[in-house]
Design a protein around this motif. Structure first.
Motif, short mmCIF file in Angstrom:
data_model
loop_
_atom_site.label_atom_id
_atom_site.label_comp_id
_atom_site.label_asym_id
_atom_site.label_seq_id
_atom_site.Cartn_x
_atom_site.Cartn_y
_atom_site.Cartn_z
N TYR A 123 1.17 -0.86 0.28
CA TYR A 123 0.08 0.00 -0.21
C TYR A 123 0.43 1.15 -0.26
N ASP A 124 0.06 2.38 -0.26
CA ASP A 124 1.34 3.87 -0.63
C ASP A 124 0.78 4.82 0.01
N ASP A 125 0.90 5.90 0.21
CA ASP A 125 0.74 6.42 1.67
C ASP A 125 -0.48 7.69 1.58
N LYS A 126 -1.43 7.27 -0.09
CA LYS A 126 -2.66 7.66 0.03
C LYS A 126 -3.78 7.22 -0.02
N GLY A 127 -3.36 5.54 0.69
CA GLY A 127 -3.93 4.54 0.80
C GLY A 127 -4.47 3.96 0.27
N PHE A 128 -4.18 3.55 -1.26
CA PHE A 128 -4.32 2.81 -2.07
C PHE A 128 -3.87 1.17 -1.81
N LEU A 129 -4.45 0.82 -2.17
CA LEU A 129 -4.24 -0.80 -2.05
C LEU A 129 -3.25 -1.73 -3.84
N TYR A 130 -2.48 -2.34 -3.28
CA TYR A 130 -1.64 -2.93 -5.03
C TYR A 130 -1.91 -4.89 -4.71
N LEU A 131 -2.18 -5.70 -5.64
CA LEU A 131 -2.39 -6.71 -5.22
C LEU A 131 -1.50 -6.98 -7.10
N ILE A 132 -0.36 -7.79 -6.25
CA ILE A 132 0.24 -8.21 -7.18
C ILE A 132 0.98 -9.83 -7.75
N VAL A 133 1.31 -9.74 -8.41
CA VAL A 133 1.15 -11.62 -8.94
C VAL A 133 2.11 -11.81 -10.15
N SER A 134 3.36 -11.79 -9.51
CA SER A 134 4.65 -12.40 -10.79
C SER A 134 4.32 -12.89 -11.23
N GLU A 135 4.76 -13.05 -13.05
CA GLU A 135 4.30 -14.00 -14.04
C GLU A 135 5.40 -14.51 -14.33
N THR A 136 6.74 -14.17 -13.65
CA THR A 136 7.81 -15.32 -14.58
C THR A 136 8.22 -15.24 -12.67
N PRO A 137 9.10 -16.39 -12.24
CA PRO A 137 9.88 -16.92 -11.16
C PRO A 137 10.78 -16.43 -10.70
N GLY A 138 10.54 -15.75 -9.35
CA GLY A 138 12.05 -14.53 -8.69
C GLY A 138 12.12 -15.31 -7.41
N THR A 139 13.19 -15.12 -6.66
CA THR A 139 13.29 -15.21 -5.36
C THR A 139 12.55 -13.37 -5.04
N LEU A 140 12.89 -13.98 -3.27
CA LEU A 140 11.40 -13.12 -3.08
C LEU A 140 12.83 -12.04 -2.86
N GLU A 141 14.26 -11.83 -2.71
CA GLU A 141 14.50 -10.32 -2.42
C GLU A 141 13.92 -9.93 -4.93
N SER A 142 13.54 -10.61 -5.50
CA SER A 142 13.30 -10.03 -6.73
C SER A 142 12.87 -9.83 -7.02
N PHE A 143 11.37 -10.19 -6.43
CA PHE A 143 10.14 -9.90 -6.14
C PHE A 143 10.43 -8.30 -5.46
N ARG A 144 10.80 -8.58 -4.72
CA ARG A 144 10.40 -7.41 -3.41
C ARG A 144 11.06 -5.89 -4.02
N ASP A 145 12.44 -6.41 -4.70
CA ASP A 145 13.34 -5.36 -5.69
C ASP A 145 12.01 -4.56 -7.12
N GLY A 146 11.59 -5.53 -7.54
CA GLY A 146 10.73 -5.46 -8.55
C GLY A 146 9.35 -4.94 -8.43
#
Length: 276
Positions: free
Chosen positions: A207-230
């Motif tokens: 979520y952001d500082d304006k109160g919006f929520l973002y639901l996110i799914v990767s289409e390609t595989p990655g590590t937790l770190e790469s997902f967070r970085d992306g």
């Protein structure tokens, strides 16, 4: 002239006519049943499409981070969201949203509560969603009274800090700790994040500082770190505050009017659904 078994020609002709008539009747009945089945399936498909088409309270983005991870993002207000048991693949539910937290069989291993009630049974039921089993874990909480989001590390729902016990939802996962680049990995270890360094499909909610929520799914595989970085890279200008990792790998699923990501086609117990 000889006739088989002594049957008169007229009787044999009548028997043939009866057999052919029965055969035609059976074919006709089978055709009607088939048409009704197709009509029923089409109606169900149309109903699902109608439910999905009626949802307009989100915006969709698909983008690729510099590390190669392609992310699909649904941006909405948390007041548009509910937590729902589907026991199905998200893409087959006909409902907009993403998968929820961890589960085993038909039991929820992650907290999933709406207004003080677990979504998968009673508070005392095993796997009801009343608690994050075994560990205190990052839990995304929407407080309806203040219309605000927070991440709280809790084991049970009773530990949540909210202003209105009748108007909130809480989804368990693993802390993403977006404001703590130095300590986020240690926190995921403390919360026993599964397979953090494997290349797997990933999902999360931030979520952001304006109160919006973002639901996110990767289409390609990655590590937790790469997902967070992306996520941080692609939403860098949105003023992100915090978020959680949701269940991953084949459970990483998303459905919207623009995209359908089925993971490995497995059913999940619960989803985060956009209602409006």
């Amino acid at each position: 002239m000889n006739h088989e078994a002594g049957m008169p020609p007229g009787s044999r002709r009548k028997q043939i006519i009866i057999v052919v008539s029965v055969f035609i009747a059976v074919i006709a009945v089978a055709a009607v049943i088939f048409m009704l089945l197709v009509q029923s399936l089409n109606q169900k498909s149309e109903q699902k499409n109608n439910v999905l088409d009626s949802v307009s309270g989100y915006t969709y983005l698909a983008a690729e981070a510099t590390n190669g991870l392609k992310l699909h993002i649904l941006k909405t207000k948390p007041s548009n969201v509910t937590l729902e048991v589907i026991s199905n693949n998200v893409t087959l539910s006909g409902k907009a949203g993403v998968n929820g937290g961890f589960f085993y069989g038909t039991d929820l291993m992650s907290l999933a509560v709406i207004g003080g009630h677990p979504v998968n049974g009673a508070k005392s039921d095993y796997g009801s969603g009343w608690e994050n089993m075994k560990y205190a874990r990052g839990t995304l909480v929407w407080d309806g009274k203040s219309d605000s989001l927070s991440v709280q590390v809790v084991r049970q729902s009773a530990e949540l800090k909210i202003k209105d016990v009748e108007r909130f939802w809480a989804q368990g996962g693993i802390s993403m700790s977006l404001g703590d680049d130095a300590g986020w990995q240690a926190q995921t270890l403390a919360e026993a994040a599964p397979f953090p360094d494997d290349l797997r499909l990933r999902s999360g909610a931030v979520y952001d500082d304006k109160g919006f929520l973002y639901l996110i799914v990767s289409e390609t595989p990655g590590t937790l770190e790469s997902f967070r970085d992306g996520i941080k890279e692609l939403l860098d200008d949105q003023g992100l505050v915090d978020g959680i990792f949701l269940d991953g790998d084949g459970s990483s699923q998303l459905l919207s009017k623009e995209a359908a990501l089925p993971g490995d086609n497995r059913p999940v117990v619960q989803m985060i659904r956009i209602m409006k």
